[in-house]
Structure formats: structure tokens, C-alpha cells
Design a protein around this motif. Structure first.
Motif, PDB file in Angstrom:
ATOM      1  N   ALA A 161      85.916  34.200   8.903  1.00  0.00           N
ATOM      2  CA  ALA A 161      86.890  35.287   8.854  1.00  0.00           C
ATOM      3  C   ALA A 161      86.817  36.153  10.108  1.00  0.00           C
ATOM      4  N   ALA A 162      85.613  36.409  10.601  1.00  0.00           N
ATOM      5  CA  ALA A 162      85.461  37.218  11.814  1.00  0.00           C
ATOM      6  C   ALA A 162      86.117  36.539  13.006  1.00  0.00           C
ATOM      7  N   THR A 163      85.996  35.221  13.091  1.00  0.00           N
ATOM      8  CA  THR A 163      86.610  34.479  14.191  1.00  0.00           C
ATOM      9  C   THR A 163      88.127  34.536  14.104  1.00  0.00           C
ATOM     10  N   PHE A 164      88.671  34.366  12.896  1.00  0.00           N
ATOM     11  CA  PHE A 164      90.122  34.438  12.734  1.00  0.00           C
ATOM     12  C   PHE A 164      90.659  35.830  13.080  1.00  0.00           C
ATOM     13  N   ILE A 165      89.945  36.871  12.648  1.00  0.00           N
ATOM     14  CA  ILE A 165      90.358  38.239  12.954  1.00  0.00           C
ATOM     15  C   ILE A 165      90.381  38.463  14.464  1.00  0.00           C
ATOM     16  N   LEU A 166      89.364  37.949  15.134  1.00  0.00           N
ATOM     17  CA  LEU A 166      89.288  38.093  16.586  1.00  0.00           C
ATOM     18  C   LEU A 166      90.485  37.429  17.257  1.00  0.00           C
ATOM     19  N   HIS A 167      90.832  36.225  16.807  1.00  0.00           N
ATOM     20  CA  HIS A 167      91.993  35.522  17.367  1.00  0.00           C
ATOM     21  C   HIS A 167      93.283  36.297  17.102  1.00  0.00           C
ATOM     22  N   LEU A 168      93.429  36.846  15.896  1.00  0.00           N
ATOM     23  CA  LEU A 168      94.644  37.577  15.562  1.00  0.00           C
ATOM     24  C   LEU A 168      94.767  38.835  16.408  1.00  0.00           C
ATOM     25  N   HIS A 169      93.673  39.570  16.581  1.00  0.00           N
ATOM     26  CA  HIS A 169      93.690  40.750  17.445  1.00  0.00           C
ATOM     27  C   HIS A 169      94.100  40.365  18.867  1.00  0.00           C
ATOM     28  N   GLN A 170      93.601  39.245  19.351  1.00  0.00           N
ATOM     29  CA  GLN A 170      93.926  38.821  20.712  1.00  0.00           C
ATOM     30  C   GLN A 170      95.396  38.452  20.840  1.00  0.00           C
ATOM     31  N   GLU A 171      95.946  37.824  19.828  1.00  0.00           N
ATOM     32  CA  GLU A 171      97.355  37.450  19.885  1.00  0.00           C
ATOM     33  C   GLU A 171      98.246  38.688  19.831  1.00  0.00           C
ATOM     34  N   ILE A 172      97.836  39.684  19.055  1.00  0.00           N
ATOM     35  CA  ILE A 172      98.608  40.928  18.998  1.00  0.00           C
ATOM     36  C   ILE A 172      98.519  41.653  20.331  1.00  0.00           C
ATOM     37  N   ALA A 173      97.357  41.606  20.958  1.00  0.00           N
ATOM     38  CA  ALA A 173      97.210  42.232  22.275  1.00  0.00           C
ATOM     39  C   ALA A 173      98.105  41.554  23.304  1.00  0.00           C
ATOM     40  N   ALA A 174      98.285  40.235  23.157  1.00  0.00           N
ATOM     41  CA  ALA A 174      99.136  39.492  24.079  1.00  0.00           C
ATOM     42  C   ALA A 174     100.620  39.690  23.790  1.00  0.00           C
ATOM     43  N   SER A 175     100.951  39.990  22.523  1.00  0.00           N
ATOM     44  CA  SER A 175     102.346  40.216  22.134  1.00  0.00           C
ATOM     45  C   SER A 175     102.415  41.469  21.263  1.00  0.00           C
ATOM     46  N   PRO A 176     102.260  42.645  21.869  1.00  0.00           N
ATOM     47  CA  PRO A 176     102.144  43.884  21.088  1.00  0.00           C
ATOM     48  C   PRO A 176     103.385  44.246  20.279  1.00  0.00           C
ATOM     49  N   LYS A 177     104.522  43.651  20.595  1.00  0.00           N
ATOM     50  CA  LYS A 177     105.733  43.963  19.847  1.00  0.00           C
ATOM     51  C   LYS A 177     105.992  42.967  18.708  1.00  0.00           C
TER      52      LYS A 177
END
Length: 265
Positions: A161-177
Motif C-alpha cells: 500500500a505504501a508503494t502504491f500511495i507513493l506512485h499515486l502521489h507522484q502521478e498527481i505531482a506530474a499532473s496536478p490538474k
């Protein structure tokens, strides 16, 4: 000072990558003064310059389209459903990869982890670890975080779960909108026993190069690691965001169980 949409986007991407105007201008082969004028709305960027800026910033196709629209141009890349006739050959390639993964699981997912396709092995393993109970979700993140889905069967849940959360945060950072990704993050953070620290992006930790997922089952623990396949140099937003996740057995016992399940089906 207020900035036009194109200026706001460029400033957001520069800030994300910690680029100064001078650094971005140098790599995009444009003067820093002209880039400054584009960001403040005093100058119009050509499509060619926008393409160079997007290349330097490493923008995914969806964000490149947003950059073009913000500058007053039509989107550069089409976005079509995976089942449209124009993507028939790509679907055949995806189906071939998924079929060749037997007797091990394979999943086709989009940028929000919605499951688009699975092979028969994925269905067999899911039925085994879920003990025949139907899953609640067609989204991998919701499956992993919801206690009423596959979560209780994951032995190393916190690591996964921690790994998935990290990936999701990174994707949001790359596409903040990306509002759907933001909503997905908010939803999974509401599930029970999710550490409060996961609400913030961890910028000090890099994702594990190899993540092993271990499941409880009546056939004993089953461990898999995954590889992810993407399309090289896609010219379509949908293809740019499709991932084929192939699970491989991490030990001989898991490989044997997968083979036995396939032989019995």
C-alpha cells in the motif's frame, strides 16, 4: 502579477522540476527573455517551441495537449477509447502479451489503475485468494485498500500500500490538474488504518525497483513480482496511459500452484 494559462502551466512545471527560466530556456533553445514574455503573456509561443518545452519538461501526452490548449492551439494528440477501430492493431498486441503471460496473471490498467483487461490466470488467482467471493472494485488501488476486497489476503499489505500511495502521489505531482486522480487519493485515504503520514507526498523515498506481493490462500502463501509494459513513443493519449502489468512467481511454490490451477481449468 497575474499570468495567462500558458504562463501558469509553465511556471508550475518549472517549479516541479526546479528549473529556472534560464535553465529551461537554455535546454529548449530559446532566449530567457522570450520565455519570460511567454509566461507573462507578452509574447505568443509557436507550436514548435511548445513542443520543445514539453520535451525538456518530460510532459506526458495529456499534459502536452493541455499546454497547447492553454496557448490557444488545438490539441496535438488524439484521445480515443481503446476499443475504437483505429487502435485495433494495438489491441491485438495487448491481447497477445496478456495471453502469453499464462499461466501467470496479467492486467491491463489505465492511468487511474482501472482494470481494462485481465487474463484467465488473473481470474483464477483472484478466485483462490478471495475464496470465491466476488471483488467489490474494478480498480487496483481500491482493491488493495478496501478491507472488504482483496486487502485482507495481502500478507505484506503495508509495504504494498505504501508503494502504491507513493506512485499515486507522484502521478498527481506530474499532473496536478487531474481531478480524478485527486479524488482517488482522497477516497483511498479514507479507508481504515491508513497511516496519516501517507496523506503527504514522501519526496525522500524512491519507489522500490521490485515490489513483491504475497497473498494468503488455502494453497499456502503465493508471492509475485510485477513487470510493467508501456508503448514506446505513442501518438495517442490513451496508449500513452495504458500499462500492462505482468505478475511472475517469486518462488517455486507459487509457480507450481499457478501451473496446477491452469491445468485444472
Amino acid at each position: 502579477m497575474s499570468h495567462p494559462p500558458i504562463g501558469k502551466l509553465l511556471r508550475e512545471w518549472r517549479a516541479r522540476l526546479r528549473y529556472s527560466q534560464f535553465e529551461l530556456a537554455l535546454q529548449a533553445d530559446v532566449s530567457a527573455r522570450h520565455l519570460s514574455c511567454i509566461e507573462t503573456g507578452k509574447a505568443q509561443a509557436s507550436r514548435g517551441l511548445l513542443a520543445r518545452l514539453a520535451d525538456v519538461l518530460g510532459m506526458p501526452l495529456r499534459e502536452r495537449n493541455a499546454l497547447m490548449i492553454a496557448a490557444g492551439y488545438a490539441p496535438q494528440y488524439p484521445e480515443t477509447a481503446l476499443d475504437t477501430p483505429s487502435l485495433q492493431m494495438m489491441r491485438r498486441a495487448i491481447d497477445l502479451i496478456v495471453a502469453q503471460q499464462e499461466p501467470y496473471p496479467a492486467f491491463v490498467v489505465n492511468r487511474h489503475w482501472d482494470v481494462l483487461r485481465v487474463n484467465d490466470a488473473a481470474i483464477r488467482i483472484n478466485q483462490l485468494v478471495m475464496e470465491g467471493r466476488p471483488g467489490k472494485h474494478d480498480n487496483i488501488l481500491r482493491q488493495v485498500f478496501d478491507p472488504e476486497d482483496i486487502r485482507p489476503a495481502i500478507v505484506n499489505w503495508e509495504e504494498v500500500a505504501a508503494t502504491f500511495i507513493l506512485h499515486l502521489h507522484q502521478e498527481i505531482a506530474a499532473s496536478p490538474k487531474d481531478e480524478k486522480a485527486q479524488a482517488l487519493l482522497e477516497d483511498i485515504l479514507r479507508y481504515p488504518d491508513v497511516p496519516h503520514a501517507w496523506r503527504q507526498r514522501d519526496v525522500t523515498t524512491a519507489p522500490s525497483s521490485i515490489l513483491t506481493m504475497t497473498f494468503r490462500s488455502r494453497r499456502g502463501e503465493l508471492s509475485f513480482f510485477e513487470t510493467i509494459t508501456t508503448f514506446a513513443t505513442p501518438r495517442n493519449v490513451t496508449l500513452d496511459e495504458v500499462r500492462i502489468e505482468c505478475a511472475f512467481p517469486a518462488d517455486d511454490h507459487t509457480a507450481a500452484v499457478c501451473a496446477e490451477l491452469a491445468a485444472a481449468s
